[in-house]
Design a protein around this motif. Structure first.
Motif, PDB file in Angstrom:
ATOM      1  N   LYS A 115      -6.441  29.963 -68.454  1.00 30.41           N
ATOM      2  CA  LYS A 115      -7.493  30.250 -67.478  1.00 30.41           C
ATOM      3  C   LYS A 115      -7.181  31.515 -66.682  1.00 30.41           C
ATOM      4  CE  LYS A 115      -8.188  25.589 -66.139  1.00 30.41           C
ATOM      5  NZ  LYS A 115      -8.464  24.704 -65.001  1.00 30.41           N
ATOM      6  N   TRP A 116      -5.898  31.759 -66.446  1.00 30.97           N
ATOM      7  CA  TRP A 116      -5.505  32.990 -65.759  1.00 30.97           C
ATOM      8  C   TRP A 116      -5.499  34.167 -66.731  1.00 30.97           C
ATOM      9  CZ3 TRP A 116      -1.229  36.129 -66.770  1.00 30.97           C
ATOM     10  CH2 TRP A 116      -1.075  37.210 -65.887  1.00 30.97           C
ATOM     11  N   LEU A 117      -5.015  33.936 -67.931  1.00 35.03           N
ATOM     12  CA  LEU A 117      -4.778  35.028 -68.865  1.00 35.03           C
ATOM     13  C   LEU A 117      -6.053  35.665 -69.410  1.00 35.03           C
ATOM     14  CD1 LEU A 117      -2.613  36.665 -70.293  1.00 35.03           C
ATOM     15  CD2 LEU A 117      -2.638  34.978 -72.137  1.00 35.03           C
ATOM     16  N   VAL A 118      -7.048  34.883 -69.732  1.00 35.80           N
ATOM     17  CA  VAL A 118      -8.271  35.452 -70.323  1.00 35.80           C
ATOM     18  C   VAL A 118      -8.907  36.482 -69.385  1.00 35.80           C
ATOM     19  CG1 VAL A 118     -10.604  34.920 -71.134  1.00 35.80           C
ATOM     20  CG2 VAL A 118      -8.670  33.535 -71.908  1.00 35.80           C
ATOM     21  N   PRO A 119      -9.125  36.177 -68.113  1.00 29.11           N
ATOM     22  CA  PRO A 119      -9.670  37.208 -67.225  1.00 29.11           C
ATOM     23  C   PRO A 119      -8.706  38.386 -67.028  1.00 29.11           C
ATOM     24  CG  PRO A 119      -9.931  35.035 -66.249  1.00 29.11           C
ATOM     25  CD  PRO A 119      -9.071  34.868 -67.456  1.00 29.11           C
ATOM     26  N   PHE A 120      -7.400  38.104 -67.030  1.00 23.53           N
ATOM     27  CA  PHE A 120      -6.420  39.180 -66.880  1.00 23.53           C
ATOM     28  C   PHE A 120      -6.505  40.156 -68.053  1.00 23.53           C
ATOM     29  CE2 PHE A 120      -2.155  41.031 -67.430  1.00 23.53           C
ATOM     30  CZ  PHE A 120      -2.027  41.660 -66.199  1.00 23.53           C
ATOM     31  N   ILE A 121      -6.671  39.641 -69.248  1.00 22.34           N
ATOM     32  CA  ILE A 121      -6.822  40.503 -70.428  1.00 22.34           C
ATOM     33  C   ILE A 121      -8.043  41.404 -70.261  1.00 22.34           C
ATOM     34  CG2 ILE A 121      -7.381  40.500 -72.898  1.00 22.34           C
ATOM     35  CD1 ILE A 121      -5.609  37.948 -73.111  1.00 22.34           C
ATOM     36  N   ALA A 122      -9.126  40.853 -69.763  1.00 21.39           N
ATOM     37  CA  ALA A 122     -10.338  41.645 -69.530  1.00 21.39           C
ATOM     38  C   ALA A 122     -10.089  42.729 -68.478  1.00 21.39           C
ATOM     39  CB  ALA A 122     -11.483  40.743 -69.105  1.00 21.39           C
ATOM     40  N   GLU A 123      -9.332  42.392 -67.432  1.00 18.02           N
ATOM     41  CA  GLU A 123      -9.016  43.377 -66.393  1.00 18.02           C
ATOM     42  C   GLU A 123      -8.171  44.517 -66.952  1.00 18.02           C
ATOM     43  OE1 GLU A 123      -7.235  40.811 -63.527  1.00 18.02           O
ATOM     44  OE2 GLU A 123      -9.169  40.006 -62.885  1.00 18.02           O
ATOM     45  N   PHE A 140      -7.148  48.644 -61.180  1.00 19.51           N
ATOM     46  CA  PHE A 140      -5.761  48.351 -60.841  1.00 19.51           C
ATOM     47  C   PHE A 140      -5.686  47.357 -59.686  1.00 19.51           C
ATOM     48  CE2 PHE A 140      -1.757  49.280 -58.576  1.00 19.51           C
ATOM     49  CZ  PHE A 140      -0.875  48.908 -59.568  1.00 19.51           C
ATOM     50  N   GLU A 141      -6.557  47.493 -58.708  1.00 13.55           N
ATOM     51  CA  GLU A 141      -6.592  46.537 -57.595  1.00 13.55           C
ATOM     52  C   GLU A 141      -6.886  45.124 -58.102  1.00 13.55           C
ATOM     53  OE1 GLU A 141      -9.118  47.717 -54.340  1.00 13.55           O
ATOM     54  OE2 GLU A 141      -8.272  49.739 -54.340  1.00 13.55           O
ATOM     55  N   ASN A 142      -7.782  44.997 -59.077  1.00 11.31           N
ATOM     56  CA  ASN A 142      -8.080  43.686 -59.657  1.00 11.31           C
ATOM     57  C   ASN A 142      -6.865  43.117 -60.379  1.00 11.31           C
ATOM     58  OD1 ASN A 142     -10.700  43.660 -58.694  1.00 11.31           O
ATOM     59  ND2 ASN A 142     -11.510  44.643 -60.522  1.00 11.31           N
ATOM     60  N   ILE A 143      -6.119  43.975 -61.050  1.00 12.04           N
ATOM     61  CA  ILE A 143      -4.904  43.541 -61.744  1.00 12.04           C
ATOM     62  C   ILE A 143      -3.883  43.029 -60.723  1.00 12.04           C
ATOM     63  CG2 ILE A 143      -2.894  44.422 -63.011  1.00 12.04           C
ATOM     64  CD1 ILE A 143      -4.901  46.128 -64.642  1.00 12.04           C
ATOM     65  N   GLN A 144      -3.738  43.740 -59.614  1.00 15.46           N
ATOM     66  CA  GLN A 144      -2.807  43.302 -58.574  1.00 15.46           C
ATOM     67  C   GLN A 144      -3.238  41.944 -57.994  1.00 15.46           C
ATOM     68  OE1 GLN A 144      -2.997  47.006 -56.226  1.00 15.46           O
ATOM     69  NE2 GLN A 144      -0.754  47.017 -56.351  1.00 15.46           N
ATOM     70  N   LYS A 145      -4.529  41.772 -57.750  1.00 17.69           N
ATOM     71  CA  LYS A 145      -5.047  40.504 -57.232  1.00 17.69           C
ATOM     72  C   LYS A 145      -4.782  39.374 -58.231  1.00 17.69           C
ATOM     73  CE  LYS A 145      -8.734  42.560 -54.515  1.00 17.69           C
ATOM     74  NZ  LYS A 145     -10.186  42.813 -54.449  1.00 17.69           N
ATOM     75  N   SER A 146      -4.925  39.696 -59.505  1.00 18.78           N
ATOM     76  CA  SER A 146      -4.689  38.696 -60.538  1.00 18.78           C
ATOM     77  C   SER A 146      -3.240  38.215 -60.505  1.00 18.78           C
ATOM     78  CB  SER A 146      -5.042  39.268 -61.911  1.00 18.78           C
ATOM     79  OG  SER A 146      -4.887  38.284 -62.898  1.00 18.78           O
ATOM     80  N   PHE A 147      -2.313  39.125 -60.281  1.00 17.89           N
ATOM     81  CA  PHE A 147      -0.915  38.715 -60.218  1.00 17.89           C
ATOM     82  C   PHE A 147      -0.611  37.909 -58.958  1.00 17.89           C
ATOM     83  CE2 PHE A 147       0.501  40.871 -63.982  1.00 17.89           C
ATOM     84  CZ  PHE A 147       1.532  40.034 -64.372  1.00 17.89           C
ATOM     85  N   LYS A 148      -1.314  38.172 -57.884  1.00 16.58           N
ATOM     86  CA  LYS A 148      -1.152  37.326 -56.696  1.00 16.58           C
ATOM     87  C   LYS A 148      -1.572  35.899 -57.039  1.00 16.58           C
ATOM     88  CE  LYS A 148      -1.555  40.864 -53.192  1.00 16.58           C
ATOM     89  NZ  LYS A 148      -2.358  41.462 -52.137  1.00 16.58           N
TER      90      LYS A 148
END
Length: 155
Positions: A115-123, A140-148
């Protein structure tokens, strides 16, 4: 269009790679239709991450290495004044490929990670296809938010 293809291929690799134990070959990959795979991905995207009875989910060590590599690359990139977006995108894509091709997880922990990875791949795909610095910075900001979010739900 490239983003959608990249996301679909990487997500499918992750999904199918996790269904088999290492070295095991099955016909299940060829039996799953494209529409079933797409439905699965849309269902996962619609779901919210949850904790494991109030605790973070445990990610297998062999997979966590690639996640930690990506997080370190992201941290270094944010601290660097000379930003090479294309280089970071290539590093993230490589670690995503290694992560998905080395999946050994199963069960609820796997489902939550997915559930986390699929949107992260899109980002990451959006970041890699950014046409200018403004688009790249937003992605890049979205990628950082994803890691939070990752760090809130996984260890």
């Amino acid at each position: 269009m490239k983003t959608k293809i990249f996301v679909f291929l990487l997500s499918s690799l992750f999904l199918f790679g996790c269904m088999n134990t290492p070295g095991e070959k099955t016909n299940k990959d060829t039996e799953t239709s494209l529409s079933e795979t797409e439905v699965h991905h849309h269902d996962l995207l619609a779901e919210t991450l949850v904790l494991d009875n109030g605790e973070k989910w445990k990610v297998d060590g062999n997979m966590m290495v690639y996640i930690q590599n990506m997080e370190a690359d992201i941290k270094a990139f944010s601290e660097n004044q000379h930003k090479d977006y294309k280089l970071l995108a290539a590093e993230l894509k490589e670690n995503l490929h290694l992560l998905t091709s080395n999946c050994t997880m199963s069960g609820m922990a796997h489902d939550e990670l997915h559930k986390w990875l699929v949107p992260f791949i899109a980002e990451v795909a959006e970041f890699s296809e950014a046409k200018n610095e403004t688009e790249a910075s937003e992605a890049f900001e979205n990628i950082q938010k994803s890691f939070k979010s990752f760090n809130q739900y996984f260890q």
